[in-house]
Design an enzyme around this catalytic site. Sequence first.
Site, PDB file in Angstrom:
ATOM      1  N   ASN A  20      28.906   4.721   0.470  1.00 39.62           N
ATOM      2  CA  ASN A  20      27.999   5.838   0.743  1.00 39.62           C
ATOM      3  C   ASN A  20      27.680   6.595  -0.529  1.00 39.62           C
ATOM      4  OD1 ASN A  20      30.715   6.786   0.583  1.00 39.62           O
ATOM      5  ND2 ASN A  20      30.032   8.726   1.460  1.00 39.62           N
ATOM      6  N   CYS A  45      29.205   8.969  -1.928  1.00 34.74           N
ATOM      7  CA  CYS A  45      30.359   9.368  -2.737  1.00 34.74           C
ATOM      8  C   CYS A  45      31.435   8.294  -2.801  1.00 34.74           C
ATOM      9  CB  CYS A  45      30.948  10.673  -2.203  1.00 34.74           C
ATOM     10  SG  CYS A  45      29.736  11.999  -2.062  1.00 34.74           S
ATOM     11  N   GLU A 104      33.371   6.670  -0.719  1.00 29.34           N
ATOM     12  CA  GLU A 104      34.615   6.632   0.045  1.00 29.34           C
ATOM     13  C   GLU A 104      34.463   5.976   1.416  1.00 29.34           C
ATOM     14  OE1 GLU A 104      32.866  10.500   1.641  1.00 29.34           O
ATOM     15  OE2 GLU A 104      32.731   9.196  -0.106  1.00 29.34           O
TER      16      GLU A 104
END
Length: 957
Positions: free
Chosen positions: A585, A587, A589
């Site tokens: 995604n 970020c 994670e």
Amino acid sequence: MSLTLETRSADGAGPAPVAPTIARTPAEPGFQVIRRNGGVTPFDATKITVALTKAFLAVEGHSAAASRRVHESVEEMTSQVVTALMRRADTGRTFHIEDIQDQVELALMRSEHHKVARAYVLYREERARERLQAKEETREEAFSPALRMKNAEGDLVPLNAARLTMLIREACEGLADVSAEPVLTETKRNLYDGISIKELAQAPILAARTLIETEPNYSYVSARLLLDLLRREVLTGVMGAPEEATQAQMTKRYAEYFPAYIAKGIHVDLLDPELGRFDLARLAAALKPERDLNFQFLGLQTLYDRYFLHHRGTRIELPQAFFMRVAMGLALREIDREAKAIEFYDLLSSFDFMASTPTLFNSGTQRSQLSSCFLTTVADDLDGIFKAIKDNALLAKYSGGLGNDWTPVRGLGAHIKGTNGESQGVVPFLKVANDTAIAVNQGGKRKGAVCAYLETWHIDLEEFLDLRKNTGDDRRRTHDMNTANWVPDLFMQRVEENGDWTLFSPDETPDLHDLYGPAFAKAYEAYEAKAARGEMRVYKQIKALDLWRRMLTMLFETGHPWVTFKDPCNIRSPQGHVGVVHSSNLCTEITLNTSKDEVAVCNLGSINLAQHVTPQGLDMERLARTVKTATRMLDNVIDINFYTIPEARNSNLKHRPVGLGLMGFQDALHTLRIPTESQEAVEFADRSMEAISYHAISGSVDLAEERGRYPSFQGSLWSKGVLPIDSIERLAEARGGVLEMDRSQTLDWEALRKRVKKSGMRNSNVMAIAPTATISNICGVAQSIEPAYRNLYVKSNMSGDFTLVNPALVKDLKERGLWDEVMISDLKYFDGSLGAIDRVPDDLKALYATAFEIDSSWLIEAASRRQKWIDQAQSLNLYIANPNGKKLDALYRFAWKRGLKTTYYLRSQSATHVEKSTLKGTDGKLNAVSATVATAAEPITVPNACSIDDPTCEACQ
């Protein structure tokens, strides 16, 4: 500030070690100093350094340029003074303090620092007068009764000096090492006849925040003063008439205000009418007004600016009402929803757990889009491409962070059957996606944000690497979009063996997109053989190591694309039986399946680890309670959520993934007295994540027993009794043993494994460590698993500029008699690092080492220990002080070998924005009161590829 040479230790027993940055000038044994009280102490040249430094700071100020001048001058002058004293001394000579001061004054005059010399000579007399004057002023009325203020109606009325004084004193109550007097004094300087109510509320806030760099607890004072402004605004907006209340008065007023707030929110179409059907009296009685006092200034200002609901610009939410509103929204479908709302409220308002930003924004509202992250796969046709861009806009509108898998889109030069032409490749469409993210800015609350992923074998990869460059054709650049490489293990193996690598267009190799591990390697090698026979239309062969080096070069130069690993994300995925993980995604994670029919959705929240640690270790009982309740809250999001596109709803209800993470890891290490760069920190990362994993999985099993399994459970790794710790062996086997991951464990996993197989899981995925860029600010702890960035620095985000000081460090320095004006100056000069400050003991330097002082291999070691317990991934930033190709190559190969699924930003000092000035040079921005203030005094900046606290990177949390 003190210019005296009589600086003593905290216990008064002897001289305090001071001399921060100046090399000490040794004195012969036997030299002593007679002090004014008649006492005799050993001569210490560092006292001269301190006196000179303070004298310069008093005259030249605290800007970065001044700090440089001070540190360049003081060393030479200290040497001059000591040399002059030694010249006059016989063995065993005892100096009087006045003799030393005479030499200091003489050295200042000879160096033509006349103003500094004058400040030095006059200081003791001036200080005495100031003390006497301060005593006299405290006996007088704090503010002149002649001052008037302009009320809400525009009328001039007498300024209520008594209330202002009481408000400031109340804000300081119960806080160590703060005093109302300096805040009162500074506030008084900024008052004038006819001051507005808003300016009057602003004055003490600005006064208090200038003191934060000297004492971190003034951050709480500033927050409490901001609360007064907020209370007046909210009570006036909700109650319909101008009202104000002190914190003490709010103990009773909260219960009266809360049902009126709910009614107001429903009336103005902000709140879900269903909230009005709760037992509001019961909920109001459960509110804890005293928790309003737990905010630091940055946290409360952030909530004020971006989270509290407002009607036509006037806020209607107080902090505890805000937390209860979020809790009510999450409890809407509970049987005893009041009881669950109170349970959820207690968790949020205590800062033990914090939901993600979309949940905080929208829970309990009429558009309850509570999910954090959305992952999509872009189809290889115009309809699919522009549908994906439209979906991005719809998902971003209500605060979702986006990850797009662009690998299926055919590359530059590929054949287009419909027009018998050639494709322009992925890049032009990425430009459109970039501009769409900027256009849809989430209602002004924060910028839209998206990350594009491309597999390393795609023919457009080389152009993809250049997307963030500031040179070249701007039509083929995406200056705002994040980018990430989706790297298969086969590529890393080719890098290791210095082999060749071939780039293909996906329209000629369609199955590679959905393959991983040995199956991918087999198909890829078959395509390479086909290309060698001349049977492929679009392909390019290069050295794998050359491409790897270019990937790392672009990562260093532009901050992108990030390096993420396809195979561990898929091989260890619990959901491999029903799809493929094609990207992460925004970020890095989240690792969930996507396809043209499924948009992956994840619902995030984070445990505040700092709240679950004592000096003796983890509070396992408290952690178990928190994780169990948090897991329930996240699961509730799935059913309550407002879905903007059907593909997201279908996917979320079918798999029910959640992502429980953590924040405050650095704070926990400080509590435990463990340096980040240590084996003990790695072990703590392991044990703390093991506990969170154990209780999160157990909590999901509890929910499965109560509510049923998630629909796609059968066939998953869970259903086979394969937990995250077990899936490591699957990855090791696929890599032929090339995997260096620890397998140790301490809890009763066999018993939990049996429960999972018997009862099932409520959620396909339960853990992911997000960056917590904003919610950690709300809670006043370090972001996520991040090391300390600086021990003293100015943080900039969408709410303004804030001075941040490491309170744990300040506490330790105070206990050792080392916290003073000189230490503050040194921390500014050395960018918040203790490493170069001589008088700081080595144990504190190790404990409070900042991000660029820590070898990032320790961060990878800790991340590897966490990754063995996590069914998704973690946002892992890497820091490197003096980067070069060899270091970067070793670092990212190490991350791959240690089994990490993803990495996030690479941060280097040459690519980081630094401001050495603090609030003595600037008051920052105070958006709550629309203050207009000076810019930072002489900020020192360098080009940045990625800001350390980039407001555009807050879409996850």
